[in-house]
Motif scaffolding. Sequence first.
Motif, PDB file in Angstrom:
ATOM      1  N   ALA A  73      30.114   0.072  62.005  1.00 25.06           N
ATOM      2  CA  ALA A  73      30.225  -0.025  63.462  1.00 25.06           C
ATOM      3  C   ALA A  73      29.249  -1.056  64.017  1.00 25.06           C
ATOM      4  O   ALA A  73      29.548  -1.745  65.000  1.00 25.06           O
ATOM      5  N   THR A  74      28.083  -1.183  63.371  1.00 23.14           N
ATOM      6  CA  THR A  74      27.067  -2.123  63.857  1.00 23.14           C
ATOM      7  C   THR A  74      27.410  -3.566  63.492  1.00 23.14           C
ATOM      8  O   THR A  74      27.419  -4.446  64.354  1.00 23.14           O
ATOM      9  N   VAL A  75      27.682  -3.813  62.206  1.00 24.52           N
ATOM     10  CA  VAL A  75      27.943  -5.195  61.785  1.00 24.52           C
ATOM     11  C   VAL A  75      29.340  -5.650  62.170  1.00 24.52           C
ATOM     12  O   VAL A  75      29.634  -6.850  62.140  1.00 24.52           O
ATOM     13  N   GLY A  76      30.217  -4.712  62.543  1.00 26.34           N
ATOM     14  CA  GLY A  76      31.573  -5.077  62.941  1.00 26.34           C
ATOM     15  C   GLY A  76      31.700  -5.519  64.367  1.00 26.34           C
ATOM     16  O   GLY A  76      32.779  -5.957  64.798  1.00 26.34           O
ATOM     17  N   GLN A  77      30.617  -5.412  65.154  1.00 26.16           N
ATOM     18  CA  GLN A  77      30.668  -5.859  66.542  1.00 26.16           C
ATOM     19  C   GLN A  77      30.656  -7.385  66.606  1.00 26.16           C
ATOM     20  O   GLN A  77      29.767  -8.036  66.039  1.00 26.16           O
ATOM     21  N   GLY A  78      31.616  -7.942  67.302  1.00 24.44           N
ATOM     22  CA  GLY A  78      31.659  -9.387  67.469  1.00 24.44           C
ATOM     23  C   GLY A  78      31.928 -10.095  66.152  1.00 24.44           C
ATOM     24  O   GLY A  78      32.706  -9.645  65.309  1.00 24.44           O
ATOM     25  N   GLN A  79      31.235 -11.220  65.964  1.00 25.70           N
ATOM     26  CA  GLN A  79      31.413 -12.017  64.757  1.00 25.70           C
ATOM     27  C   GLN A  79      30.737 -11.325  63.574  1.00 25.70           C
ATOM     28  O   GLN A  79      29.567 -10.970  63.635  1.00 25.70           O
ATOM     29  N   ALA A  80      31.480 -11.155  62.489  1.00 22.72           N
ATOM     30  CA  ALA A  80      30.926 -10.503  61.301  1.00 22.72           C
ATOM     31  C   ALA A  80      29.902 -11.421  60.648  1.00 22.72           C
ATOM     32  O   ALA A  80      30.028 -12.650  60.687  1.00 22.72           O
ATOM     33  N   PRO A  81      28.850 -10.862  60.020  1.00 26.19           N
ATOM     34  CA  PRO A  81      27.836 -11.707  59.376  1.00 26.19           C
ATOM     35  C   PRO A  81      28.411 -12.442  58.176  1.00 26.19           C
ATOM     36  O   PRO A  81      29.369 -11.993  57.545  1.00 26.19           O
ATOM     37  N   ALA A  82      27.803 -13.583  57.874  1.00 27.76           N
ATOM     38  CA  ALA A  82      28.238 -14.341  56.705  1.00 27.76           C
ATOM     39  C   ALA A  82      27.827 -13.648  55.412  1.00 27.76           C
ATOM     40  O   ALA A  82      28.504 -13.761  54.391  1.00 27.76           O
ATOM     41  N   LEU A  83      26.695 -12.936  55.447  1.00 29.07           N
ATOM     42  CA  LEU A  83      26.191 -12.228  54.266  1.00 29.07           C
ATOM     43  C   LEU A  83      25.712 -10.856  54.684  1.00 29.07           C
ATOM     44  O   LEU A  83      24.964 -10.722  55.660  1.00 29.07           O
ATOM     45  N   LEU A  84      26.136  -9.843  53.946  1.00 26.95           N
ATOM     46  CA  LEU A  84      25.698  -8.467  54.165  1.00 26.95           C
ATOM     47  C   LEU A  84      25.123  -7.933  52.864  1.00 26.95           C
ATOM     48  O   LEU A  84      25.814  -7.889  51.846  1.00 26.95           O
ATOM     49  N   VAL A  85      23.851  -7.546  52.889  1.00 27.57           N
ATOM     50  CA  VAL A  85      23.169  -7.011  51.710  1.00 27.57           C
ATOM     51  C   VAL A  85      22.965  -5.514  51.914  1.00 27.57           C
ATOM     52  O   VAL A  85      22.401  -5.091  52.937  1.00 27.57           O
ATOM     53  N   ILE A  86      23.408  -4.720  50.955  1.00 27.68           N
ATOM     54  CA  ILE A  86      23.240  -3.262  50.980  1.00 27.68           C
ATOM     55  C   ILE A  86      22.318  -2.878  49.830  1.00 27.68           C
ATOM     56  O   ILE A  86      22.654  -3.051  48.664  1.00 27.68           O
ATOM     57  N   ASP A  87      21.155  -2.353  50.169  1.00 27.69           N
ATOM     58  CA  ASP A  87      20.138  -1.998  49.173  1.00 27.69           C
ATOM     59  C   ASP A  87      19.740  -0.526  49.360  1.00 27.69           C
ATOM     60  O   ASP A  87      18.908  -0.201  50.192  1.00 27.69           O
ATOM     61  N   SER A  88      20.317   0.376  48.589  1.00 31.50           N
ATOM     62  CA  SER A  88      21.271   0.173  47.516  1.00 31.50           C
ATOM     63  C   SER A  88      22.500   1.044  47.768  1.00 31.50           C
ATOM     64  O   SER A  88      22.492   1.905  48.649  1.00 31.50           O
ATOM     65  N   ILE A  89      23.555   0.847  46.962  1.00 31.62           N
ATOM     66  CA  ILE A  89      24.796   1.574  47.180  1.00 31.62           C
ATOM     67  C   ILE A  89      24.636   3.062  46.871  1.00 31.62           C
ATOM     68  O   ILE A  89      25.345   3.901  47.426  1.00 31.62           O
ATOM     69  N   GLN A  90      23.682   3.415  46.021  1.00 39.80           N
ATOM     70  CA  GLN A  90      23.475   4.834  45.681  1.00 39.80           C
ATOM     71  C   GLN A  90      22.852   5.628  46.827  1.00 39.80           C
ATOM     72  O   GLN A  90      22.846   6.855  46.783  1.00 39.80           O
ATOM     73  N   THR A  91      22.309   4.953  47.835  1.00 38.89           N
ATOM     74  CA  THR A  91      21.734   5.656  48.980  1.00 38.89           C
ATOM     75  C   THR A  91      22.709   5.782  50.141  1.00 38.89           C
ATOM     76  O   THR A  91      22.395   6.438  51.139  1.00 38.89           O
TER      77      THR A  91
END
Length: 454
Positions: free
Chosen positions: A159-177
């Motif tokens: 919901a946060t990163v989907g507002q407006g223009q999507a970021p060129a790079l999204l880093v998720i640290d980490s997927i297990q959390t």
Amino acid sequence: MAKPQKRYVCQACGSATSKWQGQCVDCGEWNSLAEEASNVTVFSARHDLRTGGRVFELAGLDADVALPPRMATGIAEFDRALGGGLVAGSATLIGGDPGIGKSTLLLQAAARIAMAGGDVAYISGEEAADQVRLRARRLGLGDAPVKLASATSVRDILATVGQGQAPALLVIDSIQTMHSDVIEGAPGTVSQVRASAQELIRFAKERGTALILVGHVTKDGTIAGPRVLEHMVDTVLAFEGERSHQYRILRAIKNRFGGTDEIGVFAMAEGGLDEVTNPSALFLTHRGEEIAGATVFPAMEGTRPVLVEIQALVVRLQSGATPRRAVVGWDSGRLAMILAVLEARYGLSFSTAEVYLNVSGGYRLSDPAADLAVAAALISALAERPVPPDAVAFGEVALSGEVRPVAHGGLRLREAAKLGFTGALVPKGSENGALRLAEFATLGGLVDHLLGRG
């Protein structure tokens, strides 16, 4: 609630009917219908997937396809392992031991992309935003316009990163959390990891965002969670190395947009991870004096030659003691094979001696071309006669004692010449480079050469 429905299935051909009858109307078998109970869901009651649906276009295999555009990370070794850079809409999974430098590398890459004008979002599920900010300042990246957040809810993140223009790079640290509220379960469970990754990858594909997921590893080095996670992403990178050593190797295990034969080499320093443009300098010790049992082997990592030092030590034991075989960085089975060939074919006795073999710098070899270098180190250690320090060795050894040519011989020789080596112990018929070659058709020729038998 699903309504139970009875049907009768032919045990011979598999056809189904709503009522029992003595003979199957499809295959003609008698008394082959057996009753089965099935559940009718709301979906199956209203839809039949065999009819309806949207017809899509089938493209030919020879259709022209443009190469996907790449986004450079600003770190040449990282881009090398990725195959040239990040692809928009791709999903990359990077795994490694705790403390190996995954978050440091990604923070450096995110900061450089952001300073180059890219929109970057860094979501940490393990650290607070202030902790990530302090680490960035320690790395000298405190001024980079990276958007930081600490969150674990996938719904909130999208919901946060989907507002407006999507970021060129999204880093998720980490997927297990990460945690998805569409299913039950604690973060890190198989179902949660799969569901969270699926939602994030779907967002990346729809909005054209390059997604990087950090993955935990188990005690045996594999990425934690379901194996389907590695199938879902486009690229899987493994960050390898020992915490006691300064070097790190970023290796591509899977890459849908490039090859898996390239590596990136880094060195851990006070200011973060530094690129190593000449990896051979990490794995070669000072060779000013001649030492018995030490040889240099030009290994191949993708298209890059890396010179590593192989060290052998042979210790004579008293009669009756059980000798030990210890290997670090190489296959113990191949060591046993080389020892057997030397003893059975050429009379060198290792049965009453302990044998220790080490690949310096913590490097791990799997190339069969290292057979000749290992054999040279063992012969040198047994006879206490040093191998010439200005020579490299490579070649595959067969059980018959034959020394066979290996791939990329010319490239290995050119790299050795570039680093100041002047000689090489190679299989017969090898490509002649800028070095002085000593060619051997069998392992016996190497034994005679190193022992000075003519």
